[in-house]
Design a protein around this motif. Structure first.
Motif, PDB file in Angstrom:
ATOM      1  N   GLN A   1       2.512  38.537  54.021  1.00  6.19           N
ATOM      2  CA  GLN A   1       3.192  39.693  54.601  1.00  6.19           C
ATOM      3  C   GLN A   1       4.335  39.270  55.525  1.00  6.19           C
ATOM      4  O   GLN A   1       5.426  39.834  55.482  1.00  6.19           O
ATOM      5  N   GLN A   2       4.051  38.286  56.365  1.00  7.04           N
ATOM      6  CA  GLN A   2       5.087  37.804  57.282  1.00  7.04           C
ATOM      7  C   GLN A   2       6.256  37.200  56.509  1.00  7.04           C
ATOM      8  O   GLN A   2       7.427  37.421  56.848  1.00  7.04           O
ATOM      9  N   GLY A   3       5.945  36.443  55.481  1.00 10.15           N
ATOM     10  CA  GLY A   3       6.994  35.849  54.656  1.00 10.15           C
ATOM     11  C   GLY A   3       7.819  36.904  53.952  1.00 10.15           C
ATOM     12  O   GLY A   3       9.040  36.787  53.843  1.00 10.15           O
ATOM     13  N   LEU A   4       7.163  37.950  53.488  1.00  9.05           N
ATOM     14  CA  LEU A   4       7.871  39.044  52.831  1.00  9.05           C
ATOM     15  C   LEU A   4       8.817  39.742  53.807  1.00  9.05           C
ATOM     16  O   LEU A   4       9.957  40.069  53.455  1.00  9.05           O
ATOM     17  N   GLN A   5       8.367  39.933  55.037  1.00  7.45           N
ATOM     18  CA  GLN A   5       9.216  40.552  56.056  1.00  7.45           C
ATOM     19  C   GLN A   5      10.417  39.659  56.380  1.00  7.45           C
ATOM     20  O   GLN A   5      11.541  40.138  56.512  1.00  7.45           O
ATOM     21  N   ARG A   6      10.181  38.352  56.504  1.00  6.67           N
ATOM     22  CA  ARG A   6      11.294  37.425  56.760  1.00  6.67           C
ATOM     23  C   ARG A   6      12.291  37.428  55.610  1.00  6.67           C
ATOM     24  O   ARG A   6      13.504  37.360  55.825  1.00  6.67           O
ATOM     25  N   SER A   7      11.792  37.519  54.391  1.00  3.81           N
ATOM     26  CA  SER A   7      12.671  37.579  53.223  1.00  3.81           C
ATOM     27  C   SER A   7      13.547  38.823  53.282  1.00  3.81           C
ATOM     28  O   SER A   7      14.740  38.766  52.964  1.00  3.81           O
ATOM     29  N   GLN A   8      12.951  39.942  53.676  1.00  2.00           N
ATOM     30  CA  GLN A   8      13.719  41.180  53.800  1.00  2.00           C
ATOM     31  C   GLN A   8      14.785  41.049  54.889  1.00  2.00           C
ATOM     32  O   GLN A   8      15.921  41.484  54.702  1.00  2.00           O
ATOM     33  N   ASP A   9      14.425  40.442  56.006  1.00  2.00           N
ATOM     34  CA  ASP A   9      15.394  40.231  57.089  1.00  2.00           C
ATOM     35  C   ASP A   9      16.547  39.350  56.628  1.00  2.00           C
ATOM     36  O   ASP A   9      17.715  39.626  56.925  1.00  2.00           O
ATOM     37  N   LYS A  10      16.228  38.288  55.884  1.00  2.00           N
ATOM     38  CA  LYS A  10      17.273  37.391  55.370  1.00  2.00           C
ATOM     39  C   LYS A  10      18.170  38.123  54.377  1.00  2.00           C
ATOM     40  O   LYS A  10      19.388  37.910  54.366  1.00  2.00           O
ATOM     41  N   LEU A  11      17.582  38.980  53.555  1.00  2.00           N
ATOM     42  CA  LEU A  11      18.378  39.754  52.606  1.00  2.00           C
ATOM     43  C   LEU A  11      19.322  40.697  53.340  1.00  2.00           C
ATOM     44  O   LEU A  11      20.488  40.849  52.962  1.00  2.00           O
ATOM     45  N   ASP A  12      18.836  41.328  54.395  1.00  2.00           N
ATOM     46  CA  ASP A  12      19.691  42.207  55.204  1.00  2.00           C
ATOM     47  C   ASP A  12      20.869  41.432  55.799  1.00  2.00           C
ATOM     48  O   ASP A  12      22.009  41.901  55.773  1.00  2.00           O
ATOM     49  N   GLN A  13      20.596  40.245  56.326  1.00  2.00           N
ATOM     50  CA  GLN A  13      21.663  39.424  56.912  1.00  2.00           C
ATOM     51  C   GLN A  13      22.665  38.978  55.844  1.00  2.00           C
ATOM     52  O   GLN A  13      23.879  38.995  56.080  1.00  2.00           O
ATOM     53  N   ALA A  14      22.168  38.593  54.689  1.00  2.00           N
ATOM     54  CA  ALA A  14      23.053  38.152  53.610  1.00  2.00           C
ATOM     55  C   ALA A  14      23.928  39.309  53.131  1.00  2.00           C
ATOM     56  O   ALA A  14      25.129  39.132  52.889  1.00  2.00           O
ATOM     57  N   SER A  15      23.339  40.494  53.015  1.00  2.00           N
ATOM     58  CA  SER A  15      24.102  41.673  52.596  1.00  2.00           C
ATOM     59  C   SER A  15      25.189  42.004  53.607  1.00  2.00           C
ATOM     60  O   SER A  15      26.319  42.348  53.235  1.00  2.00           O
ATOM     61  N   GLN A  16      24.848  41.883  54.884  1.00  2.00           N
ATOM     62  CA  GLN A  16      25.835  42.141  55.933  1.00  2.00           C
ATOM     63  C   GLN A  16      26.968  41.122  55.866  1.00  2.00           C
ATOM     64  O   GLN A  16      28.130  41.466  56.059  1.00  2.00           O
ATOM     65  N   LYS A  17      26.631  39.878  55.572  1.00  2.00           N
ATOM     66  CA  LYS A  17      27.645  38.823  55.467  1.00  2.00           C
ATOM     67  C   LYS A  17      28.608  39.119  54.323  1.00  2.00           C
ATOM     68  O   LYS A  17      29.827  38.998  54.482  1.00  2.00           O
ATOM     69  N   VAL A  18      28.075  39.536  53.192  1.00  2.00           N
ATOM     70  CA  VAL A  18      28.925  39.861  52.038  1.00  2.00           C
ATOM     71  C   VAL A  18      29.811  41.060  52.358  1.00  2.00           C
ATOM     72  O   VAL A  18      31.021  41.041  52.095  1.00  2.00           O
ATOM     73  N   ALA A  19      29.224  42.094  52.937  1.00  2.00           N
ATOM     74  CA  ALA A  19      30.000  43.291  53.269  1.00  2.00           C
ATOM     75  C   ALA A  19      31.089  42.988  54.282  1.00  2.00           C
ATOM     76  O   ALA A  19      32.229  43.446  54.149  1.00  2.00           O
ATOM     77  N   SER A  20      30.766  42.202  55.275  1.00  2.00           N
ATOM     78  CA  SER A  20      31.733  41.854  56.307  1.00  2.00           C
ATOM     79  C   SER A  20      32.882  41.029  55.732  1.00  2.00           C
ATOM     80  O   SER A  20      34.050  41.288  56.021  1.00  2.00           O
ATOM     81  N   ALA A  21      32.552  40.054  54.903  1.00  2.00           N
ATOM     82  CA  ALA A  21      33.592  39.217  54.294  1.00  2.00           C
ATOM     83  C   ALA A  21      34.453  40.036  53.343  1.00  2.00           C
ATOM     84  O   ALA A  21      35.669  39.846  53.276  1.00  2.00           O
ATOM     85  N   SER A  22      33.854  40.980  52.622  1.00  2.00           N
ATOM     86  CA  SER A  22      34.616  41.836  51.706  1.00  2.00           C
ATOM     87  C   SER A  22      35.591  42.710  52.472  1.00  2.00           C
ATOM     88  O   SER A  22      36.734  42.878  52.066  1.00  2.00           O
ATOM     89  N   THR A  23      35.133  43.256  53.579  1.00  2.00           N
ATOM     90  CA  THR A  23      35.987  44.102  54.402  1.00  2.00           C
ATOM     91  C   THR A  23      37.150  43.306  54.974  1.00  2.00           C
ATOM     92  O   THR A  23      38.290  43.770  54.979  1.00  2.00           O
ATOM     93  N   GLN A  24      36.879  42.096  55.432  1.00  2.00           N
ATOM     94  CA  GLN A  24      37.934  41.249  55.991  1.00  2.00           C
ATOM     95  C   GLN A  24      38.954  40.890  54.920  1.00  2.00           C
ATOM     96  O   GLN A  24      40.149  40.847  55.194  1.00  2.00           O
TER      97      GLN A  24
END
Length: 93
Positions: free
Chosen positions: A12-35
């Motif tokens: 469960q903890q690993g699944l939550q960390r995976s979700q957090d990492k996915l959120d961060q990666a998605s934000q990175k892609v969106a931010s770089a696309s906007t820039q």
């Protein structure tokens, strides 16, 4: 008798960390696309800058794929733990 399933909790903890990492990666892609979209007229500096943002997008996509694989692995841990607990309950009943 108490059945302790720490593997289930770790999954469960690993699944939550995976979700957090996915959120961060998605934000990175969106931010770089906007820039990249907000860049002004291309110059030599802008070309180098676009390459850097492209790298950020690639990094974000790689991190997203990695978090997906981690989530699948953690889901398997949870499933295996669930099956093990079920077998223990069947044996004890």
């Amino acid at each position: 008798m108490q059945i302790n399933s720490s593997s289930f909790l770790y999954g469960q903890q690993g699944l939550q960390r995976s979700q957090d990492k996915l959120d961060q990666a998605s934000q990175k892609v969106a931010s770089a696309s906007t820039q990249t979209l907000n860049q002004t007229a291309p110059t030599t500096d802008a070309t180098a800058s676009n390459a850097r943002y492209g790298s950020d997008i690639q990094d974000g996509l790689i991190e997203a794929k990695s978090s997906e694989l981690e989530a699948k692995a953690n889901a398997k841990v949870i499933d295996t733990s669930n099956q093990t607990i079920g077998r223990l309950i069947d044996i004890m009943a």
